[in-house]
Design a protein around this motif. Structure first.
Motif, PDB file in Angstrom:
ATOM      1  N   VAL A  60      10.672 -15.416 -15.836  1.00 31.89           N
ATOM      2  CA  VAL A  60       9.453 -15.042 -16.570  1.00 31.89           C
ATOM      3  C   VAL A  60       9.059 -13.902 -16.682  1.00 31.89           C
ATOM      4  O   VAL A  60       8.177 -13.023 -16.816  1.00 31.89           O
ATOM      5  N   ALA A  61       8.133 -14.682 -15.088  1.00 34.96           N
ATOM      6  CA  ALA A  61       7.635 -13.785 -14.280  1.00 34.96           C
ATOM      7  C   ALA A  61       8.058 -12.023 -14.091  1.00 34.96           C
ATOM      8  O   ALA A  61       6.742 -11.174 -14.378  1.00 34.96           O
ATOM      9  N   VAL A  62       9.126 -12.264 -13.329  1.00 32.72           N
ATOM     10  CA  VAL A  62       9.982 -10.822 -13.108  1.00 32.72           C
ATOM     11  C   VAL A  62       9.852 -10.114 -14.565  1.00 32.72           C
ATOM     12  O   VAL A  62       9.078  -8.595 -14.442  1.00 32.72           O
ATOM     13  N   LEU A  63      10.077 -10.734 -15.341  1.00 37.15           N
ATOM     14  CA  LEU A  63      10.185  -9.881 -16.767  1.00 37.15           C
ATOM     15  C   LEU A  63       9.678  -9.433 -17.188  1.00 37.15           C
ATOM     16  O   LEU A  63       9.403  -8.403 -17.691  1.00 37.15           O
ATOM     17  N   LEU A  64       8.216  -9.695 -17.425  1.00 37.77           N
ATOM     18  CA  LEU A  64       7.103  -9.591 -17.607  1.00 37.77           C
ATOM     19  C   LEU A  64       5.985  -8.315 -17.167  1.00 37.77           C
ATOM     20  O   LEU A  64       5.159  -8.194 -16.984  1.00 37.77           O
ATOM     21  N   ALA A  65       6.300  -8.159 -15.693  1.00 42.00           N
ATOM     22  CA  ALA A  65       5.864  -8.028 -14.652  1.00 42.00           C
ATOM     23  C   ALA A  65       5.868  -6.174 -15.149  1.00 42.00           C
ATOM     24  O   ALA A  65       4.283  -6.069 -15.177  1.00 42.00           O
ATOM     25  N   PRO A  66       6.472  -5.576 -15.502  1.00 43.93           N
ATOM     26  CA  PRO A  66       6.542  -4.038 -15.468  1.00 43.93           C
ATOM     27  C   PRO A  66       6.253  -4.008 -17.083  1.00 43.93           C
ATOM     28  O   PRO A  66       5.960  -2.743 -16.478  1.00 43.93           O
ATOM     29  N   ARG A  67       6.052  -4.531 -17.507  1.00 44.69           N
ATOM     30  CA  ARG A  67       5.802  -4.489 -18.881  1.00 44.69           C
ATOM     31  C   ARG A  67       3.757  -4.362 -18.994  1.00 44.69           C
ATOM     32  O   ARG A  67       3.042  -3.841 -19.814  1.00 44.69           O
ATOM     33  N   LEU A  68       3.171  -5.848 -17.965  1.00 51.85           N
ATOM     34  CA  LEU A  68       1.998  -5.741 -18.236  1.00 51.85           C
ATOM     35  C   LEU A  68       1.452  -5.641 -17.174  1.00 51.85           C
ATOM     36  O   LEU A  68      -0.001  -5.600 -17.110  1.00 51.85           O
ATOM     37  N   LEU A  69       1.800  -5.269 -15.930  1.00 55.51           N
ATOM     38  CA  LEU A  69       1.066  -4.630 -14.481  1.00 55.51           C
ATOM     39  C   LEU A  69       1.737  -3.794 -14.606  1.00 55.51           C
ATOM     40  O   LEU A  69       2.758  -2.903 -14.979  1.00 55.51           O
ATOM     41  N   ARG A  70      -0.170  -2.680 -13.761  1.00 58.85           N
ATOM     42  CA  ARG A  70       0.431  -0.905 -14.179  1.00 58.85           C
ATOM     43  C   ARG A  70       0.566  -1.187 -12.163  1.00 58.85           C
ATOM     44  O   ARG A  70      -0.239  -1.769 -11.303  1.00 58.85           O
ATOM     45  N   GLU A  71       1.392  -0.174 -11.897  1.00 57.47           N
ATOM     46  CA  GLU A  71       1.881   0.638 -10.091  1.00 57.47           C
ATOM     47  C   GLU A  71       0.071   0.883  -9.985  1.00 57.47           C
ATOM     48  O   GLU A  71       0.021   2.096 -10.130  1.00 57.47           O
ATOM     49  N   SER A  72       0.116   0.669  -8.472  1.00 49.06           N
ATOM     50  CA  SER A  72      -0.928   1.175  -7.451  1.00 49.06           C
ATOM     51  C   SER A  72      -0.482   1.532  -6.290  1.00 49.06           C
ATOM     52  O   SER A  72       0.851   0.392  -5.557  1.00 49.06           O
ATOM     53  N   ARG A  73      -0.956   2.422  -5.633  1.00 50.86           N
ATOM     54  CA  ARG A  73      -0.265   2.385  -4.343  1.00 50.86           C
ATOM     55  C   ARG A  73      -1.370   3.564  -3.212  1.00 50.86           C
ATOM     56  O   ARG A  73      -2.165   3.974  -3.863  1.00 50.86           O
ATOM     57  N   SER A  74      -1.737   3.025  -2.183  1.00 47.72           N
ATOM     58  CA  SER A  74      -2.133   4.146  -0.941  1.00 47.72           C
ATOM     59  C   SER A  74      -2.118   5.232  -1.395  1.00 47.72           C
ATOM     60  O   SER A  74      -1.073   5.915  -1.470  1.00 47.72           O
ATOM     61  N   PRO A  75      -3.081   6.509  -1.633  1.00 47.31           N
ATOM     62  CA  PRO A  75      -2.653   7.786  -1.977  1.00 47.31           C
ATOM     63  C   PRO A  75      -2.637   8.798  -0.248  1.00 47.31           C
ATOM     64  O   PRO A  75      -1.744  10.016  -0.689  1.00 47.31           O
ATOM     65  N   VAL A  76      -2.617   7.588   0.266  1.00 49.09           N
ATOM     66  CA  VAL A  76      -2.271   8.677   1.664  1.00 49.09           C
ATOM     67  C   VAL A  76      -0.845   8.436   1.844  1.00 49.09           C
ATOM     68  O   VAL A  76      -0.689   7.374   2.480  1.00 49.09           O
ATOM     69  N   ALA A  77       0.304   9.003   2.508  1.00 48.24           N
ATOM     70  CA  ALA A  77       1.733   8.877   2.553  1.00 48.24           C
ATOM     71  C   ALA A  77       1.823   8.595   3.698  1.00 48.24           C
ATOM     72  O   ALA A  77       0.744   9.051   4.945  1.00 48.24           O
ATOM     73  N   ALA A  78       2.724   7.775   3.929  1.00 50.28           N
ATOM     74  CA  ALA A  78       2.856   7.441   5.936  1.00 50.28           C
ATOM     75  C   ALA A  78       4.127   6.571   5.597  1.00 50.28           C
ATOM     76  O   ALA A  78       4.597   5.663   4.897  1.00 50.28           O
ATOM     77  N   ARG A  79       4.434   7.284   7.092  1.00 46.25           N
ATOM     78  CA  ARG A  79       5.948   6.069   7.407  1.00 46.25           C
ATOM     79  C   ARG A  79       5.593   4.614   7.392  1.00 46.25           C
ATOM     80  O   ARG A  79       4.412   4.444   8.320  1.00 46.25           O
TER      81      ARG A  79
ATOM     82  N   ASP B 240       0.918  -1.107   0.574  1.00 45.41           N
ATOM     83  CA  ASP B 240      -0.518  -0.236  -0.011  1.00 45.41           C
ATOM     84  C   ASP B 240       1.094   1.529  -0.506  1.00 45.41           C
ATOM     85  O   ASP B 240       0.286   2.132  -0.944  1.00 45.41           O
ATOM     86  N   LEU B 241       1.995   1.635   0.853  1.00 48.82           N
ATOM     87  CA  LEU B 241       2.838   2.890   0.500  1.00 48.82           C
ATOM     88  C   LEU B 241       3.775   3.130   0.015  1.00 48.82           C
ATOM     89  O   LEU B 241       4.086   3.697  -0.476  1.00 48.82           O
ATOM     90  N   TYR B 242       4.539   1.572  -0.477  1.00 52.14           N
ATOM     91  CA  TYR B 242       5.526   2.258  -1.936  1.00 52.14           C
ATOM     92  C   TYR B 242       5.376   1.244  -3.236  1.00 52.14           C
ATOM     93  O   TYR B 242       6.260   1.395  -3.765  1.00 52.14           O
ATOM     94  N   GLY B 243       3.706   0.765  -3.018  1.00 55.38           N
ATOM     95  CA  GLY B 243       3.934   0.429  -4.979  1.00 55.38           C
ATOM     96  C   GLY B 243       3.320  -0.797  -4.469  1.00 55.38           C
ATOM     97  O   GLY B 243       4.436  -1.824  -4.690  1.00 55.38           O
ATOM     98  N   ARG B 244       2.204  -1.761  -5.928  1.00 55.78           N
ATOM     99  CA  ARG B 244       1.759  -2.897  -5.355  1.00 55.78           C
ATOM    100  C   ARG B 244       2.681  -3.363  -5.638  1.00 55.78           C
ATOM    101  O   ARG B 244       3.371  -4.823  -6.324  1.00 55.78           O
ATOM    102  N   ARG B 245       3.044  -3.738  -7.359  1.00 54.67           N
ATOM    103  CA  ARG B 245       3.655  -3.831  -8.079  1.00 54.67           C
ATOM    104  C   ARG B 245       4.912  -3.980  -7.629  1.00 54.67           C
ATOM    105  O   ARG B 245       5.447  -4.766  -8.228  1.00 54.67           O
ATOM    106  N   ARG B 246       5.569  -2.810  -7.600  1.00 52.42           N
ATOM    107  CA  ARG B 246       7.237  -2.953  -6.691  1.00 52.42           C
ATOM    108  C   ARG B 246       7.169  -4.382  -5.877  1.00 52.42           C
ATOM    109  O   ARG B 246       8.282  -4.834  -6.247  1.00 52.42           O
ATOM    110  N   LEU B 247       6.388  -4.473  -5.262  1.00 48.12           N
ATOM    111  CA  LEU B 247       6.896  -5.524  -4.047  1.00 48.12           C
ATOM    112  C   LEU B 247       6.190  -6.768  -4.337  1.00 48.12           C
ATOM    113  O   LEU B 247       7.055  -7.667  -4.000  1.00 48.12           O
ATOM    114  N   LEU B 248       5.560  -6.948  -5.319  1.00 49.48           N
ATOM    115  CA  LEU B 248       4.949  -8.340  -6.089  1.00 49.48           C
ATOM    116  C   LEU B 248       6.192  -8.270  -7.341  1.00 49.48           C
ATOM    117  O   LEU B 248       6.763  -9.401  -6.621  1.00 49.48           O
ATOM    118  N   MET B 249       7.480  -7.721  -7.821  1.00 50.20           N
ATOM    119  CA  MET B 249       8.316  -7.543  -8.403  1.00 50.20           C
ATOM    120  C   MET B 249       9.355  -8.209  -7.470  1.00 50.20           C
ATOM    121  O   MET B 249      10.341  -9.151  -7.429  1.00 50.20           O
TER     122      MET B 249
END
Length: 476
Positions: A191-210, A81-90
Motif C-alpha cells: 500500500v505504501a509503495v503504491l501511494l508514495a508516488p502520488r502523495l510524496l514529492r521529490e527532493s534532492r541536493s541541488p549539488v550534483a555529485a558522484r 540527497d544525490l538521487y532523490g529522497r522519494r525515489r530512495l524511499l520507494m
C-alpha cells in the motif's frame, strides 16, 4: 526553515508542505522497519524448531538485520540527497516488502538469514529519507506534530513489538505461525509503495555529485567492525576475533574521516559533510540520540529477560505487560508537540528525567516484590513510557533543525546510525552488568536483583541525558 522548491499539484500537497495522508505513508515505513527490529525475538523458539536452527543461526537471524541496517544508514542518507529522497524511499519500501515476503516463506534458516540482511539493507535506504522529508516539508506547529507522529510510530514499533509478535503467533493465522510476523509487512509495504508516488514529492541536493564509493566501503566496514562484536559478544563469549574487529574499527573510521576531509578540500561531495557537526544542535543532538537509545534498547532486553526467564511469562503474557508502557508513551507523544512548542530543548530534559524516575520505581518494585504479581510493575512502566514519549519526538527535530536542505538526508542517516550504534553499545554494556549480577547458574530469584541493578545504571545514564539536553540551543 528552507524547503526544496517543488511542484504542488497533488491534492494532498499544500503550500505549507505535505498533507497528513502523505505523513501516514512515511510513517508506515518507519513503523515496519522499527517493528522488525524487535518482533523477531518472540518468534525464536518456534522458528528454531521449525527450521531446525542452532544457536549461531538464530543469533545471525536476529543480528543480521541490525548489522546491515547500521552499516548502510549513512550511505542510504547520502544516496537520497544525490538521487532523490522519494525515489530512495520507494526503493527501500519495495525492497523491504520483498525481503519480508522471502522471510515469511523461507524454507531454510540460510534463506531466512539472507532475507533478514536484505531487510536491513532496504531499511537503511528507507529510514533516512523519512526524517529528511519530514524535516524539509513540515514547518512551524505542523513540524512539531509531524515529529510527534514520527516518535509515535517508532514507539508503537518498539514498545508493542513483542506484544504484536506474541498475538500473531498465538492467533496462528492460516497456520502461518512465526511466519506471520514477517508476512504482516507485505500488505503494509505494498500500500505504501503504491501511494508514495502520488502523495510524496521529490527532493534532492541541488549539488550534483558522484557517489563516494571509497567512503561507503570505509564507513560500512567500520560500523560493522564496531556493531558486530557488541551484538554478538555476550552470546559468543567474547572470542579473540571480536576484539580484533573492534581494533580494526579504529583505522577504518579514522581513514573514513580523513577521506571525507580530502574530498571536501578537493571540491568533491563527501559521503558525510563534516561541517554538519559545527552546528551545536546537530552535534549534541547526535550524541544525545546515541546515549538515549543506549538506555532504551538495553531496557527492553533486560525487561524481556526478567519477565520471561525470571517471572516465567510466555511471549504473549510478557507482551501484554508492555501495554501500560505503550499507553503512557502514546499519551505523552500526543502531548509532546504542544509541550515542545513551549519548552523546546527542555522537553528532552523533562522526558529523560521522567524515564529515570520510572526506571527507579521499577528497580524498587522489582527488588522489593520479587514474588508479588507482575501487575505491581504497571505504575512504573506507565511513567517510563510517558518519559520516552516526551523525549523521543523532539530530539530528531532539534538535531536536524540547522542542517542545510542539500545535506538533510545524509544528516538523517548519521543521526539514525548513531541511534543504532547506541542500541548495540547499550545491549553489550548493560548485558554484561545484568549477567554478572545474575550469576552463572541463575534461578528465578536471581533475576530481580540483576534487573534492579541494570535499571539503576540506566536511570543514571538518563539523568546524564536530561542534563546534556540543556546544552542544546534554546530553540531548534
Amino acid at each position: 526553515m528552507a524547503t526544496t522548491a517543488v511542484p504542488t499539484s497533488a491534492p494532498t500537497r499544500t503550500a505549507a508542505g505535505l498533507g497528513w495522508l502523505s505523513l501516514l505513508v512515511l510513517l508506515a515505513g518507519t513503523f515496519v522497519t522499527t517493528l522488525d527490529f524487535f518482533i523477531v525475538n518472540v518468534a525464536i523458539p518456534s522458528l528454531s524448531t521449525d527450521l531446525r536452527a542452532g544457536p549461531t543461526a538464530i543469533q545471525f537471524t536476529v543480528a543480521g538485520y541490525g548489522l546491515a541496517l547500521a552499516a548502510g544508514l549513512i550511505t542510504g542518507g547520502r544516496l537520497g540527497d544525490l538521487y532523490g529522497r522519494r525515489r530512495l524511499l520507494m526503493i527501500g519500501l519495495a525492497g523491504f516488502t520483498a525481503a519480508s515476503l522471502v522471510c515469511g516463506l523461507a524454507p531454510t534458516v540460510g534463506v531466512l538469514i539472507a532475507a533478514r540482511v536484505a531487510q536491513g539493507i532496504a531499511a537503511a535506504l528507507l529510514m533516512p529519507q523519512v526524517l529528511a522529508i519530514l524535516n524539509a516539508e513540515f514547518t512551524g506547529a505542523r513540524r512539531s506534530k509531524a515529529f510527534a507522529a514520527y516518535g509515535l510510530a517508532i514507539g508503537l514499533g518498539a514498545v508493542f513489538g513483542q506484544l504484536i509478535g506474541g498475538v500473531l503467533i498465538h492467533l496462528d493465522l492460516a497456520g502461518a505461525g512465526w511466519r506471520s510476523i514477517f508476512l504482516i509487512n507485505v500488505p503494509i509495504g505494498l500500500v505504501a509503495v503504491l501511494l508514495a508516488p502520488r502523495l510524496l514529492r521529490e527532493s534532492r541536493s541541488p549539488v550534483a555529485a558522484r557517489p563516494d564509493l571509497i567512503g561507503t566501503v570505509l564507513v560500512s566496514a567500520g560500523l560493522v567492525a564496531v556493531v558486530l562484536p557488541l551484538v554478538e559478544g555476550q552470546d559468543l563469549g567474547w572470542p579473540g576475533w571480536l576484539f580484533g574487529c573492534l581494533a580494526a574499527a579504529v583505522p577504518l573510521l579514522v581513514g573514513f574521516v580523513l577521506h571525507q576531509r580530502r574530498r571536501a578540500a578537493g571540491g568533491r561531495a563527501p559521503l558525510v559533510t563534516l561541517s554538519l557537526f559545527a552546528a551545536r544542535s546537530y552535534s549534541i543532538g547526535v550524541a544525545l540520540a546515541f546515549v538515549f537509545q543506549l538506555t532504551m534498547a538495553s531496557f527492553f532486553l533486560v525487561l524481556a529477560l526478567y519477565l520471561q526467564d525470571g517471572r516465567g511469562l510466555g511471549a504473549l503474557g510478557a507482551g501484554l505487560i508492555f501495554v501500560p508502557m505503550g499507553l503512557g508513551y502514546f499519551v505523552a507523544t500526543m502531548l509532546s508537540g504542544r509541550v515542545a512548542a513551549r519548552l523546546g530543548r527542555y522537553t528532552i530534559t523533562l522526558g529523560a528525567a521522567i524515564v529515570a524516575v520510572g526506571y527507579g520505581m521499577l528497580a524498587e518494585t522489582a527488588s522489593g516484590w520479587s514474588h508479588a504479581s507482575v501487575e505491581t510493575l504497571i505504575p512504573a512502566l506507565v511513567v517510563a513510557g510517558a518519559g520516552m514519549g516526551f523525549a523521543i519526538p523532539p530530539l530528531p527535530a532539534i538535531a536536524l533543525s540547522k542542517v542545510a536542505p542539500a545535506n538533510v538526508a545524509a544528516g538523517s542517516g548519521v543521526l539514525t546510525a548513531a541511534q543504532q550504534a547506541g542500541g548495540a553499545v547499550g545491549v553489550a554494556l548493560v548485558g554484561v552488568v545484568f549477567y554478572r549480577v545474575l550469576g552463572a547458574q541463575p534461578t528465578p530469584d536471581s533475576y530481580p536483583p540483576a534487573f534492579a541493578v541494570a535499571l539503576m545504571l540506566l536511570a543514571a545514564v538518563d539523568v546524564l541525558v536530561a542534563v546534556g539536553a540543556l546544552a542544546l540551543p534554546r530553540r531548534g
